[in-house]
Design an enzyme around this catalytic site. Structure first.
Site, short mmCIF file in Angstrom:
data_model
loop_
_atom_site.label_atom_id
_atom_site.label_comp_id
_atom_site.label_asym_id
_atom_site.label_seq_id
_atom_site.Cartn_x
_atom_site.Cartn_y
_atom_site.Cartn_z
N LYS A 90 8.75 -28.17 -0.54
CA LYS A 90 9.79 -29.07 -0.06
C LYS A 90 9.36 -30.52 -0.16
O LYS A 90 10.15 -31.40 -0.50
CB LYS A 90 10.17 -28.72 1.38
CG LYS A 90 10.87 -27.38 1.54
CD LYS A 90 12.22 -27.34 0.86
CE LYS A 90 13.25 -28.18 1.55
NZ LYS A 90 14.60 -28.06 0.93
N TYR B 93 5.71 -23.28 1.46
CA TYR B 93 7.07 -23.77 1.70
C TYR B 93 7.06 -25.29 1.94
O TYR B 93 7.81 -26.04 1.31
CB TYR B 93 7.68 -23.05 2.90
CG TYR B 93 9.03 -23.61 3.30
CD1 TYR B 93 10.16 -23.35 2.52
CD2 TYR B 93 9.19 -24.39 4.43
CE1 TYR B 93 11.41 -23.86 2.87
CE2 TYR B 93 10.42 -24.90 4.80
CZ TYR B 93 11.52 -24.63 4.01
OH TYR B 93 12.74 -25.15 4.36
#
Length: 328
Positions: free
Chosen positions: A145, A141
């Site tokens: 990002k 994640y």
């Protein structure tokens, strides 16, 4: 109102947790808001939802969607429940197509990209993480990002986009996802369950109310370009709150008994980073923004929205969760 908030605002991911509050904040500021998502959900007054599968939309479709907008907010993305491929598609590849689309427009809107504090990776206990800290995420994640953030910053340098990245801490408040820790605790309180088994609650997190995040997005849209274009700005509380204190405060506010059992065999959290605390002084300087809502207010409003009637007054002897204000 100055800046770009009084015209047309397109919010990608407008039906999500962050997106819904961003839409409401812009609508309250007088903007004509277009929430974009795959699902049709009720939208705040002043909003005109558009249904579109953003992961399937090509550059041309995104350009047509954003044409004429004054501001585009990217609140779309895959979170912890998705696969690594899901995260790459939603958090990285979509951002690449979006920046390419905006670069084709004759009148380019300001792009406000919502990044994540997890882009920084683990921090030493006691550390205060500023925007100049070298990012080293250790989760899919966080890596996806960060790739999205770097795409936006590259586009401002190479394609002359007017864009800013807000690196958001852990958002809480009304509408928080059911799969989040507050969501799990609230569900047990609402259903009157007596015991909740959790992985050891050892971490500290920077927690910021989702409505304060939405206010920061509006502030980023109205800020002068020479102050924000091509920059990363931390958005958080500037405090590190023990996760155990968060859970205890929710139980105290809910006014219902709930026994917490911490055990290593219980489902773990989405990140094993033990400490998170952001330096939010840049947000104060360039956005004239600071968090306004206390953690107690945020959790009380969340519990109320989740069907648990919280006690608005702190129970006698209930301490404020510890933390330290980041330097201004």
């Amino acid at each position: 109102m100055t800046g770009r908030t009084g015209g047309s605002v397109v919010v990608l991911g407008g039906s999500g947790f962050l997106g819904r509050h961003v839409c409401a904040a812009f609508a309250a500021a007088g903007a004509d808001v277009v929430p974009v998502s795959r699902t049709a959900r009720p939208a705040p007054a002043g909003c005109h939802p558009v249904r579109l599968d953003l992961l399937a939309a090509d550059t041309g479709a995104l350009a047509r969607l954003c044409a004429g907008a004054d501001v585009v907010v990217n609140a779309a993305g895959a979170v912890w429940g998705g696969t690594e491929q899901d995260m790459a598609e939603a958090n990285t590849h979509l951002v690449d197509r979006l920046t390419r689309a905006l670069a084709t427009l004759p009148a380019r809107p300001r792009l406000v990209q919502l990044g994540s504090a997890y882009e920084y990776g683990p921090a030493e206990p006691g550390a205060v993480t500023g925007e100049d800290h070298p990012p080293a995420p250790n989760t899919p994640y966080g890596r996806s990002k960060l790739a999205g953030t770097r795409t936006v910053l590259r586009a401002t340098a190479e394609r002359d986009l007017d864009a800013v990245v807000l690196r958001v801490a852990v958002a809480c408040g009304p509408g928080a996802p059911a799969a989040s820790l507050p969501g799990i605790v609230a569900a047990h309180l609402a259903e009157g369950r007596g015991t909740l088994r959790l992985a050891p609650l050892l971490a500290h997190r920077d927690l910021v109310d989702v409505r304060d995040v939405a206010d920061a997005v509006v502030a980023a849209a109205r800020a002068p370009a020479d102050r924000v274009a091509g920059t990363v700005v931390n958005i958080g509380s500037g405090r590190a709150v023990p996760v155990r204190a968060l859970v205890d405060l929710m139980i105290a506010l809910g006014g219902r008994p709930l026994r917490i059992v911490e055990e290593r065999t219980a489902p773990g959290t989405r990140s094993d980073a033990p400490w998170q605390r952001l330096d939010v002084s840049r947000a104060r300087r360039v956005l004239d923004w600071a968090p306004r809502r206390s953690l107690e207010e945020s959790l009380a409003d969340f519990l109320s929205a989740a069907g648990v009637s919280p006690a608005r007054s702190r129970p006698t002897g209930q301490p404020q969760p510890p933390g330290h204000q980041a330097g201004a």
